[in-house]
Every structure is written in structure tokens, then in C-alpha cells.
Design a protein around this motif. Sequence first.
Motif, mmCIF file in Angstrom:
data_model
loop_
_atom_site.group_PDB
_atom_site.id
_atom_site.type_symbol
_atom_site.label_atom_id
_atom_site.label_comp_id
_atom_site.label_asym_id
_atom_site.label_seq_id
_atom_site.Cartn_x
_atom_site.Cartn_y
_atom_site.Cartn_z
ATOM 1 N N VAL A 128 0.873 -1.172 0.000
ATOM 2 C CA VAL A 128 0.000 0.000 0.000
ATOM 3 C C VAL A 128 0.911 1.224 0.000
ATOM 4 O O VAL A 128 1.688 1.432 0.931
ATOM 5 N N VAL A 129 0.823 2.004 -1.063
ATOM 6 C CA VAL A 129 1.701 3.162 -1.253
ATOM 7 C C VAL A 129 0.887 4.437 -1.038
ATOM 8 O O VAL A 129 -0.191 4.593 -1.617
ATOM 9 N N THR A 130 1.414 5.322 -0.211
ATOM 10 C CA THR A 130 0.786 6.631 -0.006
ATOM 11 C C THR A 130 1.785 7.721 -0.379
ATOM 12 O O THR A 130 2.935 7.690 0.072
ATOM 13 N N ILE A 131 1.347 8.653 -1.198
ATOM 14 C CA ILE A 131 2.193 9.771 -1.627
ATOM 15 C C ILE A 131 1.560 11.059 -1.105
ATOM 16 O O ILE A 131 0.354 11.273 -1.266
ATOM 17 N N PHE A 188 5.564 -5.535 -1.477
ATOM 18 C CA PHE A 188 6.052 -4.687 -0.396
ATOM 19 C C PHE A 188 7.569 -4.687 -0.331
ATOM 20 O O PHE A 188 8.203 -3.633 -0.236
ATOM 21 N N GLY A 189 8.166 -5.882 -0.389
ATOM 22 C CA GLY A 189 9.626 -5.947 -0.332
ATOM 23 C C GLY A 189 10.281 -5.167 -1.453
ATOM 24 O O GLY A 189 11.308 -4.517 -1.260
ATOM 25 N N THR A 190 9.667 -5.213 -2.622
ATOM 26 C CA THR A 190 10.218 -4.519 -3.788
ATOM 27 C C THR A 190 10.091 -3.018 -3.659
ATOM 28 O O THR A 190 11.056 -2.270 -3.856
ATOM 29 N N LEU A 191 8.898 -2.550 -3.309
ATOM 30 C CA LEU A 191 8.635 -1.106 -3.316
ATOM 31 C C LEU A 191 9.026 -0.407 -2.017
ATOM 32 O O LEU A 191 9.092 0.826 -1.985
ATOM 33 N N SER A 192 9.302 -1.178 -0.966
ATOM 34 C CA SER A 192 9.629 -0.539 0.317
ATOM 35 C C SER A 192 10.900 0.304 0.225
ATOM 36 O O SER A 192 11.082 1.243 1.008
ATOM 37 N N VAL A 193 11.784 0.001 -0.731
ATOM 38 C CA VAL A 193 13.002 0.807 -0.879
ATOM 39 C C VAL A 193 12.701 2.167 -1.506
ATOM 40 O O VAL A 193 13.587 3.030 -1.577
ATOM 41 N N GLU A 194 11.466 2.374 -1.946
ATOM 42 C CA GLU A 194 11.064 3.661 -2.515
ATOM 43 C C GLU A 194 10.566 4.634 -1.453
ATOM 44 O O GLU A 194 10.310 5.812 -1.749
ATOM 45 N N ALA A 195 10.411 4.162 -0.227
ATOM 46 C CA ALA A 195 9.891 5.013 0.843
ATOM 47 C C ALA A 195 10.905 6.092 1.215
ATOM 48 O O ALA A 195 12.103 5.833 1.294
ATOM 49 N N GLY A 196 10.421 7.293 1.442
ATOM 50 C CA GLY A 196 11.284 8.392 1.837
ATOM 51 C C GLY A 196 10.856 9.689 1.175
ATOM 52 O O GLY A 196 9.768 9.796 0.601
ATOM 53 N N THR A 197 11.711 10.686 1.267
ATOM 54 C CA THR A 197 11.421 11.996 0.699
ATOM 55 C C THR A 197 12.059 12.133 -0.678
ATOM 56 O O THR A 197 13.255 11.899 -0.842
ATOM 57 N N HIS A 198 11.261 12.486 -1.657
ATOM 58 C CA HIS A 198 11.715 12.682 -3.035
ATOM 59 C C HIS A 198 11.733 14.183 -3.335
ATOM 60 O O HIS A 198 10.829 14.918 -2.906
ATOM 61 N N VAL A 221 5.404 3.381 2.152
ATOM 62 C CA VAL A 221 5.060 2.047 1.650
ATOM 63 C C VAL A 221 4.877 1.124 2.847
ATOM 64 O O VAL A 221 5.770 0.995 3.682
ATOM 65 N N ILE A 222 3.708 0.488 2.924
ATOM 66 C CA ILE A 222 3.437 -0.454 4.013
ATOM 67 C C ILE A 222 2.927 -1.766 3.420
ATOM 68 O O ILE A 222 2.377 -1.790 2.318
ATOM 69 N N PRO A 223 3.109 -2.874 4.137
ATOM 70 C CA PRO A 223 2.555 -4.149 3.666
ATOM 71 C C PRO A 223 1.070 -4.229 3.999
ATOM 72 O O PRO A 223 0.644 -3.755 5.054
ATOM 73 N N ALA A 286 -10.450 0.429 4.605
ATOM 74 C CA ALA A 286 -9.730 1.393 5.441
ATOM 75 C C ALA A 286 -9.214 0.729 6.718
ATOM 76 O O ALA A 286 -8.100 1.013 7.172
ATOM 77 N N MET A 287 -9.994 -0.176 7.291
ATOM 78 C CA MET A 287 -9.554 -0.856 8.508
ATOM 79 C C MET A 287 -8.335 -1.741 8.241
ATOM 80 O O MET A 287 -7.422 -1.831 9.073
ATOM 81 N N ARG A 288 -8.305 -2.396 7.077
ATOM 82 C CA ARG A 288 -7.142 -3.238 6.747
ATOM 83 C C ARG A 288 -5.879 -2.382 6.624
ATOM 84 O O ARG A 288 -4.809 -2.761 7.107
ATOM 85 N N VAL A 289 -6.005 -1.239 5.961
ATOM 86 C CA VAL A 289 -4.841 -0.362 5.811
ATOM 87 C C VAL A 289 -4.430 0.212 7.167
ATOM 88 O O VAL A 289 -3.246 0.331 7.470
ATOM 89 N N LEU A 290 -5.418 0.559 7.998
ATOM 90 C CA LEU A 290 -5.107 1.078 9.339
ATOM 91 C C LEU A 290 -4.373 0.014 10.156
ATOM 92 O O LEU A 290 -3.374 0.316 10.831
ATOM 93 N N GLN A 291 -4.838 -1.227 10.108
ATOM 94 C CA GLN A 291 -4.136 -2.312 10.794
ATOM 95 C C GLN A 291 -2.691 -2.416 10.314
ATOM 96 O O GLN A 291 -1.765 -2.569 11.115
ATOM 97 N N SER A 292 -2.502 -2.325 8.998
ATOM 98 C CA SER A 292 -1.159 -2.434 8.430
ATOM 99 C C SER A 292 -0.269 -1.304 8.921
ATOM 100 O O SER A 292 0.893 -1.518 9.277
ATOM 101 N N ARG A 293 -0.808 -0.086 8.944
ATOM 102 C CA ARG A 293 -0.010 1.063 9.393
ATOM 103 C C ARG A 293 0.348 0.942 10.871
ATOM 104 O O ARG A 293 1.479 1.235 11.275
ATOM 105 N N LEU A 294 -0.603 0.527 11.681
ATOM 106 C CA LEU A 294 -0.337 0.412 13.107
ATOM 107 C C LEU A 294 0.669 -0.700 13.394
ATOM 108 O O LEU A 294 1.508 -0.563 14.289
ATOM 109 N N LEU A 295 0.591 -1.781 12.616
ATOM 110 C CA LEU A 295 1.567 -2.858 12.794
ATOM 111 C C LEU A 295 2.964 -2.364 12.432
ATOM 112 O O LEU A 295 3.936 -2.666 13.124
ATOM 113 N N LEU A 296 3.052 -1.575 11.359
ATOM 114 C CA LEU A 296 4.350 -1.034 10.958
ATOM 115 C C LEU A 296 4.896 -0.084 12.021
ATOM 116 O O LEU A 296 6.082 -0.110 12.345
#
Length: 369
Positions: A128-131, A188-198, A221-223, A286-296
Motif C-alpha cells: 500500500v503506497v501513499t504519496i 512490499f519488499g520490492t517497493l519498500s526501498v522507494e519510501a522516503g522523501t523525493h 510504503v506499508i505491507p 480502510a480498517m485493513r490499511v489502518l491495521q497495516s499502518r499500526l503494525l508497521l
Amino acid sequence: MIELDLAERIAAARSTFRDIQQVVDVERLTADVAELSEQASAPDLWDDTERAQKVTSALSHRQAELRRITELQQRLDDLDVLIEMAKEADDEESAAEATAELAAIEQTLGDMEVQTLLDGEYDDRPAVVTIRAGAGGVDAADFAEMLMRMYLRWAEQHGYTATVMDTSYAEEAGIKSATFQIDAPYAFGTLSVEAGTHRLVRMSPFGAAGKRQTSFAAVEVIPLMEETAEIEIPESDIRVDVFRSSGPGGQSVNTTDSAVRITHLPTGTVVSMQNEKSQIQNRAAAMRVLQSRLLLIQKEQEAATKKELAGTITASWGDQMRSYVLAPYQMVKDLRTEYEEGNPSKVFDGDLDGFIAAGIKWRKRKTDD
């Protein structure tokens, strides 16, 4: 004439291929495909639509992975035949064809070898990618939309499923934020290296003076977790707001208040969804994404605590990781890996594989140090 080093290159390619086969565990992969195929053929599979989608998606991913392995094995075998034919006929054209095919196989092996480095706990999950637009006003909002298109084009080029879950449009141009899901093997493993400030540097198309403008956007980027994730969220910890979905310029997408915004009160984490027609579906997504963010967040806090105890805690979030320079010269450069590309148009059109591979290798080296 056949190149003198051709035999050595083929031997190296076969050695790499054997290593990949061991890491991928072809026997396990074949067993998974057989088991999932049996589940997918069950007559009552679609009685539970959600489970059916998970089974068919998992089957498709594993079949694709197994097909890559078997096809590459066949290409290596065919290459041996092609080289023998070229030697017997002393045919330069066949030799050139064999050399070109070997180079293509080496490229494929390189891509597959990078994937074997993805051994994190959640690396095989969908992403799940958020920009979010950062500093830079309307240029930053426009940059955020450029990045969103870049990742969606990357997914499209690879045949991956991308679903836009939520978009908040800026008033003049671009987006304030957007969230989308990429469903692919090891997304997730592939795109997680894209996380950060561009960072983007260009002659602003929005400024009257045409001055060079620097703007920023953040990529998160979160799983995507299964519904049985470890994070339980009490109803008392969330606030749910419903509103009408909207598009660019405030145009109505739905005539009902189906969009959902969930705020996790203890952490202030906010998730919005408006992709589905139903308010119930948007709430579940939304709940699935919230769970993912909180786990991260929980994992990051645990890691930070360990680093603090070791006396090596560092703040990496927010650090600039890549620059896209369009003026006064043309260059996209990753500041962690030093990987660069002199054609920004190609990068913004989804040509990201070089950056991603370099990022995965860089992260692996840091983990091993």
C-alpha cells in the motif's frame, strides 16, 4: 567466431540459476501450485468471494513465479543447442544470436537474483503506497501526482494489479495525497526501498517568472496485512467519518456519502478510502490499511527501542533519498545508492527497475553489516 568467454559466462549463468532455484525452493513452489489449484477447483469456492479472490490471486502469483523458473531453464537448454549449431556451421549470425540471448538471460537472472534478497517478514505481501505533497506549494502537489503516475506506470509495465484507494486533489493542480495498492509477488519488499522523501528541481510551470523551483513529496510504503493481523483495534479507539467522494475540481463521483475516513485516536493515524461504491466496503478496506499502518508503527517502535539501547538510534524518515533534476541539467539520482539515470522522462514513465534493484542490494548490504 564464438566469443572465447562465452562458455565461462554460460557456466556462471547456470551457477546463478542453481542458486536461485535453491532460494526459491522449486519443490515447495510446485507443491503450493498443486494445493492452490485443488482449492481453486472446488465447486463451492465462490460461495466465499473474499476467500476465492485470495486463493486465485495466490495461485496466479505462484504459477507466474514457477513459470519464470521453468521458462528460464528451457532458455538455458536451448542456448546450448544454439551454440552447438553455430560452432558446427561456423555461422557468425547464429553466434551473434546466441550472444544476444545469453545477455538477455543474464539480465533476467539479475532481476530474479534481486528478488531472492527479499527475505523480510512481510516482503511477500501486497504493498500500500501513499504519496503526500510536501514543501513547494502547487509544484509539490504536481510532483506528487507525477510520482503517483510513475508508480502506476511501473506496475502496468510489469502486468501488476494497481488499485487507487483514495485521492485528495489539490485546488490548483496535482494532488495533496493519494493511496493505492499494488498486488504483485513481493510487492512490499520490492517497493519498500522507494519510501522516503523525493525532491524535484525544475523550471516551475506555475510561476510567472519561470524561476527554478524545488519541491518535495513523501512516499510511504506499508505491507497489506491479512484480516487476521496481530493488531486488534477497539471500536473506542477509532472515529469514523463519512463523506462524499470527489474528483478533480470537486466534481461528484458518487451521489451518496460512501467515502470513509477513519482516525485512530491514540496515534492520530488517519486513513481515507473512497474507491468502493459501498460505505461498508470502504470501511473494511480502510480498517485493513489502518491495521497495516499500526503494525508497521509497532515494528518501528520496537526497532527504535533496540537501537536506542545499543546507542545507535538514527532518524531516517524524512531524509531526502532521491533527486529528480529537470533544470539546469537532466538527472535522476538516488542519494543512498548513487544509482542515476540521465533521462528523467523514462523514469517518470515507470522505468524504475534499476533504482529498485540498486535499493534492494543497498538495503541488504546495510542489514548484513
